[in-house]
Design a protein around this motif. Structure first.
Motif, PDB file in Angstrom:
ATOM      1  N   VAL A 138       0.944  -1.204   0.103  1.00 31.94           N
ATOM      2  CA  VAL A 138      -0.015  -0.065  -0.083  1.00 31.94           C
ATOM      3  C   VAL A 138       0.609   1.094   0.121  1.00 31.94           C
ATOM      4  O   VAL A 138       2.090   1.177   0.749  1.00 31.94           O
ATOM      5  CB  VAL A 138      -0.826   0.047   1.314  1.00 31.94           C
ATOM      6  N   VAL A 139       0.432   2.137  -0.710  1.00 30.78           N
ATOM      7  CA  VAL A 139       1.420   3.235  -1.001  1.00 30.78           C
ATOM      8  C   VAL A 139       0.354   4.508   0.052  1.00 30.78           C
ATOM      9  O   VAL A 139      -0.644   4.771  -0.213  1.00 30.78           O
ATOM     10  CB  VAL A 139       1.520   4.033  -2.160  1.00 30.78           C
ATOM     11  N   LYS A 140       1.146   5.449   0.851  1.00 28.68           N
ATOM     12  CA  LYS A 140       0.608   6.654   1.447  1.00 28.68           C
ATOM     13  C   LYS A 140       1.404   7.701   1.486  1.00 28.68           C
ATOM     14  O   LYS A 140       2.525   7.369   0.823  1.00 28.68           O
ATOM     15  CB  LYS A 140       0.080   6.162   2.999  1.00 28.68           C
ATOM     16  N   PHE A 141       1.001   8.826   1.823  1.00 26.48           N
ATOM     17  CA  PHE A 141       1.902   9.838   1.680  1.00 26.48           C
ATOM     18  C   PHE A 141       1.918  10.567   3.000  1.00 26.48           C
ATOM     19  O   PHE A 141       1.325  10.510   4.034  1.00 26.48           O
ATOM     20  CB  PHE A 141       1.111  11.009   0.819  1.00 26.48           C
ATOM     21  N   GLN A 142       3.409  11.030   3.273  1.00 29.04           N
ATOM     22  CA  GLN A 142       3.603  11.765   4.541  1.00 29.04           C
ATOM     23  C   GLN A 142       2.584  12.998   4.804  1.00 29.04           C
ATOM     24  O   GLN A 142       2.455  13.853   3.910  1.00 29.04           O
ATOM     25  CB  GLN A 142       5.102  12.444   4.434  1.00 29.04           C
ATOM     26  N   GLY A 143       2.285  13.016   6.094  1.00 21.42           N
ATOM     27  CA  GLY A 143       1.206  14.067   6.589  1.00 21.42           C
ATOM     28  C   GLY A 143      -0.208  13.686   6.395  1.00 21.42           C
ATOM     29  O   GLY A 143      -1.106  14.424   6.855  1.00 21.42           O
ATOM     30  N   CYS A 144      -0.475  12.484   5.575  1.00 23.38           N
ATOM     31  CA  CYS A 144      -1.993  12.117   5.433  1.00 23.38           C
ATOM     32  C   CYS A 144      -2.131  11.111   6.575  1.00 23.38           C
ATOM     33  O   CYS A 144      -1.370  10.420   6.863  1.00 23.38           O
ATOM     34  CB  CYS A 144      -2.063  11.401   4.268  1.00 23.38           C
ATOM     35  N   LEU A 154       1.019   5.346  10.269  1.00 26.20           N
ATOM     36  CA  LEU A 154       2.602   5.904  10.234  1.00 26.20           C
ATOM     37  C   LEU A 154       2.517   7.201   9.415  1.00 26.20           C
ATOM     38  O   LEU A 154       1.767   7.475   8.694  1.00 26.20           O
ATOM     39  CB  LEU A 154       3.266   4.753   9.830  1.00 26.20           C
ATOM     40  N   ASN A 155       3.696   7.732   9.745  1.00 27.44           N
ATOM     41  CA  ASN A 155       3.841   9.199   9.060  1.00 27.44           C
ATOM     42  C   ASN A 155       2.972  10.237   9.041  1.00 27.44           C
ATOM     43  O   ASN A 155       2.387  10.210   7.732  1.00 27.44           O
ATOM     44  CB  ASN A 155       4.643   8.624   7.631  1.00 27.44           C
ATOM     45  N   VAL A 156       2.329  10.530  10.029  1.00 27.76           N
ATOM     46  CA  VAL A 156       1.423  11.685   9.732  1.00 27.76           C
ATOM     47  C   VAL A 156       2.157  12.929  10.125  1.00 27.76           C
ATOM     48  O   VAL A 156       2.719  13.693   9.415  1.00 27.76           O
ATOM     49  CB  VAL A 156       0.096  11.369  10.846  1.00 27.76           C
ATOM     50  N   ILE A 157       1.891  13.377  11.440  1.00 25.24           N
ATOM     51  CA  ILE A 157       2.853  14.557  11.983  1.00 25.24           C
ATOM     52  C   ILE A 157       4.012  14.133  12.549  1.00 25.24           C
ATOM     53  O   ILE A 157       4.337  13.615  13.492  1.00 25.24           O
ATOM     54  CB  ILE A 157       2.108  15.134  12.905  1.00 25.24           C
ATOM     55  N   SER A 158       5.127  13.947  11.608  1.00 20.88           N
ATOM     56  CA  SER A 158       6.345  13.453  12.017  1.00 20.88           C
ATOM     57  C   SER A 158       7.438  14.508  12.530  1.00 20.88           C
ATOM     58  O   SER A 158       7.431  15.497  11.809  1.00 20.88           O
ATOM     59  CB  SER A 158       7.105  12.625  10.952  1.00 20.88           C
ATOM     60  N   ALA A 159       8.532  13.991  13.335  1.00 20.22           N
ATOM     61  CA  ALA A 159       9.505  15.087  13.640  1.00 20.22           C
ATOM     62  C   ALA A 159      10.402  14.842  12.622  1.00 20.22           C
ATOM     63  O   ALA A 159      10.464  13.947  11.966  1.00 20.22           O
ATOM     64  CB  ALA A 159      10.162  14.535  14.994  1.00 20.22           C
ATOM     65  N   PRO A 160      11.347  16.050  12.253  1.00 17.34           N
ATOM     66  CA  PRO A 160      12.368  15.994  11.086  1.00 17.34           C
ATOM     67  C   PRO A 160      12.983  14.854  10.858  1.00 17.34           C
ATOM     68  O   PRO A 160      13.358  14.504   9.846  1.00 17.34           O
ATOM     69  CB  PRO A 160      13.215  17.248  11.416  1.00 17.34           C
ATOM     70  N   ASP A 161      13.628  14.022  12.200  1.00 17.10           N
ATOM     71  CA  ASP A 161      14.504  13.038  11.933  1.00 17.10           C
ATOM     72  C   ASP A 161      13.756  11.769  11.611  1.00 17.10           C
ATOM     73  O   ASP A 161      14.305  10.768  11.395  1.00 17.10           O
ATOM     74  CB  ASP A 161      15.141  13.019  12.977  1.00 17.10           C
ATOM     75  N   ARG A 162      12.376  11.881  11.548  1.00 20.45           N
ATOM     76  CA  ARG A 162      11.526  10.620  11.378  1.00 20.45           C
ATOM     77  C   ARG A 162      10.889  10.726   9.938  1.00 20.45           C
ATOM     78  O   ARG A 162      10.223   9.909   9.345  1.00 20.45           O
ATOM     79  CB  ARG A 162      10.412  10.521  12.149  1.00 20.45           C
ATOM     80  N   VAL A 163      11.063  11.909   9.329  1.00 20.52           N
ATOM     81  CA  VAL A 163      10.475  11.954   7.811  1.00 20.52           C
ATOM     82  C   VAL A 163      11.504  11.310   6.856  1.00 20.52           C
ATOM     83  O   VAL A 163      12.800  11.310   6.911  1.00 20.52           O
ATOM     84  CB  VAL A 163      10.378  13.456   7.428  1.00 20.52           C
ATOM     85  N   ASP A 375       7.641  18.580   4.262  1.00 19.11           N
ATOM     86  CA  ASP A 375       8.840  19.199   4.612  1.00 19.11           C
ATOM     87  C   ASP A 375       8.757  20.544   4.819  1.00 19.11           C
ATOM     88  O   ASP A 375       9.467  21.086   5.504  1.00 19.11           O
ATOM     89  CB  ASP A 375       9.890  18.970   3.424  1.00 19.11           C
ATOM     90  N   ASP A 376       7.978  21.332   3.802  1.00 20.25           N
ATOM     91  CA  ASP A 376       7.676  22.827   4.039  1.00 20.25           C
ATOM     92  C   ASP A 376       7.102  23.238   5.471  1.00 20.25           C
ATOM     93  O   ASP A 376       7.622  24.265   6.201  1.00 20.25           O
ATOM     94  CB  ASP A 376       7.015  23.239   3.017  1.00 20.25           C
ATOM     95  N   LEU A 377       6.342  22.318   6.077  1.00 22.90           N
ATOM     96  CA  LEU A 377       5.816  22.626   7.565  1.00 22.90           C
ATOM     97  C   LEU A 377       6.907  22.651   8.579  1.00 22.90           C
ATOM     98  O   LEU A 377       6.266  23.198   9.586  1.00 22.90           O
ATOM     99  CB  LEU A 377       4.480  21.673   7.657  1.00 22.90           C
TER     100      LEU A 377
END
Length: 453
Positions: A138-144, A154-163, A375-377
């Motif tokens: 399954v493909v999802k997107f960072q922040g979704c 996984l990977n919703v509001i992640s700290a910079p080192d976890r992106v 990443d912009d956020l």
């Protein structure tokens, strides 16, 4: 003791003794507001046990598009209760009417099933995609955010080192489940093409919030959404639009109608019933017919409360009002007033801010633009974001004081409510600046928040 004489702190303490954390969903307990006990909600306002009244722009993460306790929705629910309740067999006329309405309104929906939550809808979407394709990934997107189930936790509001890696939002998830989910950057068409070039033969589904509102508002680029459609079609993968937030709030046909990109499956919820607990999954008939609601369907589907007469009545009344009254015209106008007004307020104070959103949704990031990807956020000043919203409370205005959370306008809000917000925004931002709050990047893990819708 009588309930009506208990203070908020007294009720909240009782809650903490009987309920883990004192609340029934992960981010309802907000630091500094742990004694908030709601006793009344109507229109654009709610009141707590200590007599404080707030103009509500949080709106429960978005469902009450018409406003709290809309009288027409309430009347429809009461009427349904006079004739039928949950019987758990067969179907009601209301369920049929709601299904027909969703088929009519949403471009991708040829057949539809009702659930009780959006999380259930996204769970079933991925299950049936795997059933249809026989594939694993399954493909999802960072922040979704797509709900609480393991494949997407996984990977919703992640700290910079976890992106860039796998960042689960919970413990207790099997590693092999997380490993079956590929996380890509939002709005990156090249990353999508690369993932399909490498894994396309094993990608069962791509699931996406067409607008990632769980991190405020990242507006999608048309090329990105078109690439999702093209790559899924080429590889035989299932494209799922999670329109639990965007559906009905942004358009009766969802973002897919606005964008002209039609997914294979669509998940819906929130504004569909103005706050009553209903979700839905709809899409291509050949996929929907795989569910066991059709005898012989191989993908199991069940839910005791699916299609409950009360929530069906609420959904029908909500959709009827959205179709017959100028709801979208009203909330879009107020939303634009707010975005323009807030931008002017912050510019006047010399405060770096990017005010964005769509229609009835708005968010002010305390940073300079742009905001294309998660990443912009990471440039957002979380201390300013949260501190500003805490100070809004002093002026009777409620925006959830958690980092990156969006705010909402309802049909019940008025121009006077917008005036009050803009006045409160200037006072709150000015006070936060005067208190010496830092203005700049603040991206530590403790400030990046969580994952609730």
């Amino acid at each position: 003791m009588k309930h009506d004489v208990l203070s908020g702190s007294q009720v909240a303490e009782r809650a903490r003794l009987a309920i883990p954390g004192g609340v029934n969903s992960g981010q309802r307990s907000v630091p500094g507001l742990t004694d908030l006990v709601i006793v009344h909600a109507e229109g654009a306002r709610f009141r707590d046990a200590d007599g404080r009244e707030f103009v509500d722009y949080h709106a429960a993460f978005g469902p009450p598009l018409l406003g709290h306790n809309d009288p027409d929705v309430g009347a429809a629910v009461a009427e349904a209760g006079r004739t039928v309740d949950l019987c758990g067999v067969g179907v009601t006329r209301g369920e049929v009417e709601l299904a027909e309405t969703l088929v009519e309104l949403v471009p991708s929906v040829e057949k539809v099933l009702l659930t009780s939550t959006g999380s259930e809808a996204t769970f079933h979407a991925l299950r049936v995609a795997r059933a249809a394709t026989g594939r694993r990934l399954v493909v999802k997107f960072q922040g979704c955010y797509h709900g609480w189930h393991d494949a997407v936790s996984l990977n919703v509001i992640s700290a910079p080192d976890r992106v860039g890696g796998r960042d689960p939002i919970s413990t207790g998830i099997l590693p092999e489940v997380l490993e079956a989910t590929l996380v890509l950057p939002f709005n990156d068409a090249a990353a999508v093409r690369a993932a399909f070039a490498e894994h396309g033969h094993d990608i069962a589904a791509v699931i996406v919030e067409p607008v990632p509102h769980n991190v405020g508002c990242l507006l999608p680029e048309q090329e990105f959404l078109a690439t999702l459609r093209e790559e899924c079609t080429r590889a035989g993968s299932v494209l799922v639009f999670d329109e639990v937030i965007t559906g009905f709030r942004h358009d009766l046909g969802g973002w897919q109608k606005l964008s002209g990109i039609t997914p294979d499956l669509t998940t819906m919820g929130k504004a569909i019933a103005n706050g009553y607990p209903v979700g839905a999954l709809g899409g291509r008939a050949d996929l929907m017919e795989l569910f066991s609601s059709r005898p012989g369907g191989p993908a199991f589907f069940a839910g005791t409360y699916n299609g409950h007469p009360a929530v069906v009545a609420a959904a029908l009344a909500t959709l009827r009002k959205l179709r017959t009254e100028p709801v979208h015209e009203h909330v879009f106008r107020l939303g634009e007033r707010i975005r323009t007004g807030l931008a002017d307020v912050f510019a006047g104070l010399g405060l770096p801010a990017l005010v964005t959103g769509f229609g009835s949704v708005f968010v002010a990031y305390f940073m300079t633009g742009p905001a294309r990807t998660y990443d912009d956020l990471l440039r957002n000043d979380a201390a300013m974001f949260i501190g500003y919203r805490r100070r809004l409370l002093e002026h009777g205005v409620f925006e959830l004081p958690l980092n990156l959370k969006r705010s909402h306008v309802s049909y019940a809000h008025t121009d006077a409510d917008v005036d009050r917000l803009l006045e409160a925004a200037e006072a709150a931002a000015r006070a936060q600046l005067a208190a010496g709050a830092p203005v700049g990047d603040l991206t530590g893990a403790s400030t990046m928040g969580g994952a609730v819708r």
